[in-house]
Structure formats: C-alpha cells, structure tokens
Scaffold this motif. Sequence first.
Motif, PDB file in Angstrom:
ATOM      1  N   SER A 138       0.835  -1.198   0.000  1.00 33.17           N
ATOM      2  CA  SER A 138       0.000   0.000   0.000  1.00 33.17           C
ATOM      3  C   SER A 138       0.874   1.252   0.000  1.00 33.17           C
TER       4      SER A 138
ATOM      5  N   ARG B  22      -8.546   0.656  -5.007  1.00 36.49           N
ATOM      6  CA  ARG B  22      -9.375   1.785  -5.450  1.00 36.49           C
ATOM      7  C   ARG B  22     -10.735   1.774  -4.763  1.00 36.49           C
TER       8      ARG B  22
ATOM      9  N   LYS C  69     -10.056   2.134  -0.382  1.00 37.38           N
ATOM     10  CA  LYS C  69      -9.340   3.349   0.018  1.00 37.38           C
ATOM     11  C   LYS C  69      -8.304   3.065   1.108  1.00 37.38           C
ATOM     12  N   GLU C  70      -7.702   4.125   1.653  1.00 41.74           N
ATOM     13  CA  GLU C  70      -6.602   3.997   2.612  1.00 41.74           C
ATOM     14  C   GLU C  70      -7.039   3.371   3.939  1.00 41.74           C
TER      15      GLU C  70
END
Length: 184
Positions: A15, A147, A150-151
């Motif tokens: 990531s 995508r 998300k984070e």
Amino acid sequence: MDPPGITPIFLGLTSGRPAKVQRRMAWQAVAVAFGVIAVFGVVGQQILDYLHVSIPALMIAGGLLLLLIALDLLTGKNEEPTQTKDVNVALVPLGMPLLAGPGAIVSVILAVQHNHGVSGQISVWAAIVAMHVVLWLVMRFSLVIIRVIKEGGVVLVTRLAGMMLSALAVQQIINGITQVVQGT
C-alpha cells in the motif's frame, strides 16, 4: 500456496506505492517464489541433508519468521530502508517465505520424490507453473481492490492479514513440533 489468502497481505505490504511499482512487485515476488520452489524441487532434499536440517525444523523456522512478519503487520511497523523498499518487499516477505514458504517447499520436495516417471514429473511441474501464474494474476488484479476500499480499508486489511498470518505461523510451528514429537 494460497492465492486468495495472499491478497490482503500483498495489499498491506504494498500500500502507498504507485500501481506500476505494485505490479512490478507482484511479478518479482512470483519470480522469486518460482525460483525458490524450482531449486527445492530439483535439489531440495539434498540441500536439507547437506545442512542436516529436518523438514520439521524447516517448518518451525518458517513459522517463526512468518510470526515476525505478522507482528509487523499487526503493529503497523514498516522499517525498511528507503533505497531497497521495493525489492525487499517483493523478495522478503512476499516471494520468500509467504509464497515459497516452508509448507510449499516441503510439499514440492515430497511431490517430486513421490512422482516417478516422466508423466508424474510433468504433472508436478505443470502444477507448479500453473500455481505461480494464478498467484501472479491474483496479486496483479488485487490492485483494483485498493481503489474500492481506500486507505482506511487498506489499514483494516493489513491488520486482518497480520492476524491471519500470525495464526498461520503458530499453526506451522505447532505442525513442526508435532512432527518432531511423533518422530521420537
């Protein structure tokens, strides 16, 4: 080797990197894993015999190494040097020991030893190649998941991967100890 199981671990370890780097890391990890598996498929038992290492000892050592990686995933510690960050993650822990871990190495050694004849060997090596293609495809296309989640989702998946990996590591250690106890 567990293609669906490697997805959260791959996402957690890669990531924050550009998609191009992540794709390269997926390829590098699979290439390293294939190289390790191929070497052990050809001369694995001889290597273990030369080093006086038993298969249970390999399992216990691999379990301990996986446990260390799992603890880093659980605590969020990533202390890799910046200049070798991409290579290190692709080689260690992705390529070895996560993909080409003690379980896979032992399985390959045993499969090659127990399949005599040309057709048996072709079957074993075809399965090895097919598994590595599947691993690459799963990691390559797992980038789409980033995508979507998300984070925050990546952090959650990373912690979940650390928990699953720690359980896998402890089970590997237990299996190795069990084989040692049963062998005596």
